[in-house]
Design a protein around this motif. Structure first.
Motif, short mmCIF file in Angstrom:
data_model
loop_
_atom_site.label_atom_id
_atom_site.label_comp_id
_atom_site.label_asym_id
_atom_site.label_seq_id
_atom_site.Cartn_x
_atom_site.Cartn_y
_atom_site.Cartn_z
N ASN A 567 0.69 -1.38 -0.08
CA ASN A 567 -0.23 0.19 0.04
C ASN A 567 1.54 0.79 0.19
O ASN A 567 0.08 2.41 -0.41
N SER A 568 1.79 1.28 0.30
CA SER A 568 2.98 2.80 1.15
C SER A 568 4.01 1.84 0.49
O SER A 568 4.76 1.21 1.61
N VAL A 569 5.03 3.07 -0.02
CA VAL A 569 6.09 2.25 -0.50
C VAL A 569 7.68 3.47 -0.61
O VAL A 569 6.40 4.55 -1.46
N THR A 570 8.52 3.43 0.28
CA THR A 570 9.30 4.72 -0.03
C THR A 570 10.72 4.65 -0.42
O THR A 570 10.99 2.73 -0.11
N ILE A 571 11.17 4.70 -1.28
CA ILE A 571 12.61 4.04 -1.86
C ILE A 571 14.22 5.07 -1.64
O ILE A 571 13.60 6.82 -2.29
N SER A 572 14.99 5.92 -1.37
CA SER A 572 16.06 6.61 -1.22
C SER A 572 17.08 5.09 -1.77
O SER A 572 17.61 4.01 -1.21
N ILE A 573 17.67 6.22 -3.21
CA ILE A 573 19.41 5.88 -3.16
C ILE A 573 20.13 6.55 -3.04
O ILE A 573 20.36 7.67 -2.26
N PHE A 574 21.49 5.49 -1.90
CA PHE A 574 22.69 7.04 -1.72
C PHE A 574 23.71 6.31 -2.84
O PHE A 574 24.20 5.13 -3.19
N ASP A 575 25.12 7.47 -2.62
CA ASP A 575 25.83 6.79 -3.03
C ASP A 575 27.26 5.97 -1.77
O ASP A 575 26.34 6.20 -1.35
N ARG A 576 28.43 5.83 -1.53
CA ARG A 576 29.10 4.83 -0.85
C ARG A 576 29.38 5.70 0.01
O ARG A 576 29.88 5.32 0.79
#
Length: 624
Positions: A567-576
Motif C-alpha cells: 500500500n505504501s512504498v518509499t525508496i531511497s538511493i545513496f552513494d557510497r
C-alpha cells in the motif's frame, strides 16, 4: 601266647639294629614265605596281658613303665615320650610292646622257638621306634641299642647275631622295620632267641615294638614263558588258552631246588597241581582268570611245609569277559548349524569306539564316550577293554536327527515417517514369534527408528532370526528463503531427498527457482517419500544486481519488481558516502542513474526500501 611273646622279643632284638648292622643283621635277600608267626599285640584300651613267666626278667605294669618295666598298651603317652599310634595298619586302639630299659645292661629276653625245618633259612622281622623326643634328658638321652642272637637248641652254638648300634631320639613318629636272618643246621628243628640291651637304662633307652613276623627265606623266583611273558591277558572269545611256564630261582639262598606248582582263582586260596614238581609247568587249558605260582624249598621234604618253603612270583592268566554293549543316553535331535552330542554309558573298565555301521564299517572316533557330529544319521558305539582288543558282540545305535531351520525372508530395511508409525511383518506363518520388543505376534507397529529382531521358531523348535532396520524420514525444516535477483533460493536446516514447489503441484529437486516475478509466494518443501510437506510464505522482491542507463532501452533504469502489492512504498538511493541521490514513493520507484540532471559515474549504490512495515536494504551496480 608263649611262642608269640618269645618270637616278639626275638624280633625286638633284631629290630633295634638300626645304626650299625653286622653281617647277620638284615632282611632276606630273596623271596620270603608266608608268615609262620605274626604278633601285633592285639587292640583295646586295657593294658596287657603280661608275657609268659620266664620270658623276661622285666616287670609288667599296667601303668607308667619305669626303668626295668614293660607294658602292652595302645598308648605311649608316658613321661615326655612321643605319643604315637601302633604300627599295625587299620587297627583301632592297636597295642604295641613298650619297654623302659633296666639300669643295668644285659640280656632281657630268652625263648626257645621250635617246630622249625632243618637246613632252612629264616627271617625274623619287626617294627621299632625310639620313644624319646629330640633334646630330652637335657640332651643326654641314652640311645636304644639292642643285640639279637640266635642259638642252637643246645644253647652252645650261636647261629647268628647283630647289633642295632645306637638309635638316638629323633622326634620322628615313623616306625622302621628291622630283621635278622639265620639258617638251621641239618637235623636242627629248634633255636633259642636271646635279646639284650647293650646300653644301661636311666633317662632314655625307651622303645616300642610292633608287628613281629617269622617266615622262611629263600631265592627270588621269577615265572615267565618262552616269549618272556610275565603275565597274559586274553579275551573270553578266544576260547581256552595255556602256557608253558618256567620258574627261574636266582640261587641267592638255595643251593638246590624242589618245586610244587599251585593255582588259584583269587590269589587267596591256592591248591597244589598234582605231579607238577619240576621247574617247568604246562598249564591246564584256562577259560577263566587263573593264577599260577610254585612253592620252592632247598629240600624235597620241605617243599610242602609252609614253615620251610617260599613262593615264586605269580603268573596271571587274565581272561577278560566280553563287555556288554554300552547303554545309549538317547537319540539326539539338533537344528541345522548345531553340533550334536551323542553319548553312551559303560563301566569304567571299558572304552568306547564309534563306527558308521552296526558291524564292520569305519572307525569314526576311538576311546571316547561322547561323539560330536553335525551330519544326520545313525552311529554305533562299541564297548572295548582298555587292556586288549576285547569288544562287545553288538554295537549300540544312536541316531542324530538334523531338523531344518524355518525359511525366513532376508533382512530388510524400511522407512518411518517422522511422528508416524510403520508395520513390520515377519512374513512367515504358523510359527512362533519372539520380537526384540517382547511381542509374540506376526506383525508389530513401531514408532521409533532402529533395529528390530524377530526370532522365528518352527514346530521342531528350530529358530532363525530376521532383522528389520527402520530408518526415520524427517520432515524438511526450512531454514531461510532469500531472493537472489529474479531467483528464489530455499535453504533447509536438515538434509534429505527434498523436492521444492511454488504452487504445491509441480515439484523440482533444485531449491532454486529462477526468473520468478516479484510478489508474494507460498514455498512448498517435501521429501520424495511422501512423508509430508512443509510450507512457508515468502515475499519475493526482485532487485537488479546492476543496470546500464545507456539509452539502448534494455535495463536502462533501476526498477525493483514486486512493490505493487504494498500500500505504501518509499525508496531511497545513496552513494557510497551516504549521500541521498533519489527519494521516491509508491508512484515513483525507479531511478535513471542521474542526480540533479547529471549522469552519475559507474559505481556501487545502496538502496533502502520501506514497504508498509517492511524494510529492504542492499546494493546494486551502475554500469555505463
Amino acid at each position: 601266647m608263649m611262642y608269640s611273646r618269645f618270637f616278639l622279643l626275638t624280633i625286638l632284638l633284631t629290630c633295634c639294629g638300626i645304626t650299625s648292622l653286622h653281617a647277620q643283621l638284615g632282611f632276606c635277600g630273596g623271596n620270603s614265605g608266608d608268615p609262620i608267626f605274626q604278633e601285633d599285640f592285639g587292640s583295646g584300651t586295657t593294658d596287657g596281658p603280661a608275657l609268659p613267666a620266664g620270658t623276661t626278667t622285666y616287670n609288667f605294669t599296667t601303668g607308667t613303665p619305669n626303668d626295668g618295666d614293660y607294658t602292652i598298651s595302645s598308648t605311649t603317652n608316658y613321661f615326655d615320650w612321643l605319643s604315637i599310634e601302633d604300627h599295625t595298619p587299620g587297627d583301632s586302639n592297636g597295642k604295641s610292646f613298650i619297654v623302659n630299659a633296666s639300669f643295668t645292661a644285659g640280656q632281657f629276653y630268652q625263648r626257645e622257638v621250635s617246630g622249625l625245618c632243618e637246613n632252612t633259612t629264616y627271617e625274623f622281622s619287626s617294627w621299632l621306634i625310639n620313644l624319646q623326643p629330640v633334646g630330652s634328658c637335657e640332651g643326654n638321652s641314652i640311645p636304644v641299642n639292642v643285640r639279637f642272637q640266635i642259638w642252637d637248641g643246645t644253647d652252645t652254638n650261636i647261629l647268628a647275631q647283630g647289633d642295632t648300634g645306637s638309635i638316638p631320639g629323633t622326634g620322628t613318629t615313623v616306625w622302621k622295620q628291622y630283621a635278622l636272618v639265620f639258617k638251621t643246621a641239618p637235623g636242627q628243628t629248634s633255636v633259642i632267641l636271646k635279646m639284650r640291651n647293650n646300653s644301661n637304662g636311666g633317662c632314655g633307652n625307651d622303645l616300642a615294638i610292633d608287628d613281629i613276623l617269622f617266615r622262611s627265606c629263600g631265592d627270588n623266583v621269577t615265572i615267565s614263558t618262552a616269549a618272556n611273558e610275565a603275565s597274559l591277558v586274553v579275551c573270553e572269545d578266544q576260547g581256552s588258552v595255556s602256557r608253558t611256564l618256567t620258574a627261574t630261582p636266582d640261587s641267592s639262598v638255595f643251593s638246590t631246588h624242589a618245586y610244587q606248582w599251585q593255582q588259584s582263582t583269587d590269589q587267596q586260596i591256592w591248591t597244589d597241581i598234582p605231579g607238577e614238581n619240576s621247574a617247568i609247568l604246562n598249564t591246564p587249558a584256562v577259560t577263566a582268570t587263573t593264577y599260577f605260582r610254585t612253592k620252592i624249598a632247598e629240600d624235597i621234604v620241605n617243599v610242602n611245609n609252609d614253615l620251610c618253603n617260599v613262593v615264586s612270583d605269580v603268573f596271571d592268566i587274565t581272561v577278560l569277559p566280553i563287555p556288554p554293549a554300552p547303554t545309549s543316553n538317547g537319540d539326539v535331535e539338533i537344528c541345522e548349524g548345531e553340533i550334536g552330542l551323542l553319548s553312551v554309558n559303560t563301566l569304567n573298565a571299558y572304552s568306547i569306539n564309534w563306527y558308521d555301521a552296526p558291524t564292520g564299517g569305519n572307525l569314526i572316533l576311538a576311546n571316547e564316550r561322547r561323539l560330536e557330529v553335525n551330519n544326520a544319521g545313525t552311529y554305533y558305539a562299541e564297548a572295548n577293554s582298555t587292556e586288549i582288543e576285547c569288544a562287545s558282540t553288538t554295537r549300540t545305535a544312536v541316531t542324530l536327527t538334523v531338523n531344518p531351520l524355518p525359511v525366513v525372508p532376508d533382512d530388510s530395511s524400511t522407512f518411518l515417517c517422522e511422528d508416524s508409525s510403520t508395520t513390520l511383518d515377519a512374513e512367515v506363518e504358523n510359527v512362533m514369534y519372539q520380537w526384540s520388543t517382547g511381542a509374540t505376534t506376526q506383525t508389530i507397529d513401531v514408532t521409533e527408528p532402529g533395529d528390530y529382531d524377530v526370532i522365528i521358531t518352527n514346530e521342531n523348535g528350530c529358530s532363525a532370526t530376521r532383522t528389520f532396520t527402520v530408518e526415520q524420514i524427517d520432515l524438511p525444516r526450512i531454514d531461510k528463503i532469500v531472493s537472489d535477483g529474479p531467483s528464489i533460493v530455499v535453504s533447509t536446516s536438515n538434509n534429505g531427498n527434498f523436492e521444492y514447489s511454488l504452487d504445491g503441484v509441480s515439484f523440482q529437486t533444485s531449491p532454486i527457482f529462477e526468473a520468478v516475478e516479484g510478489g508474494f509466494y507460498t514455498i512448498y518443501v517435501q521429501d520424495n517419500t511422501d512423508c509430508g510437506v512443509v510450507t512457508e510464505d515468502f515475499y519475493h522482491l526482485v532487485i537488479q544486481k546492476f543496470f546500464t542507463p545507456n539509452g539502448d532501452s534494455f535495463n536502462d533504469v533501476f526498477e525493483p519488481d514486486g512493490l505493487e502489492v504494498f500500500n505504501s512504498v518509499t525508496i531511497s538511493i545513496f552513494d557510497r558516502y551516504g549521500k541521498l541521490l533519489k527519494f521516491g514513493n509508491t508512484n515513483s520507484t525507479t531511478w535513471d542513474g542521474t542526480f540533479q540532471g547529471e549522469r552519475l559515474p559507474e559505481d556501487d549504490y545502496w538502496y533502502l526500501i520501506e514497504a508498509d512495515s517492511t524494510q529492504f536494504k542492499g546494493h546494486f551496480s551502475l554500469k555505463r
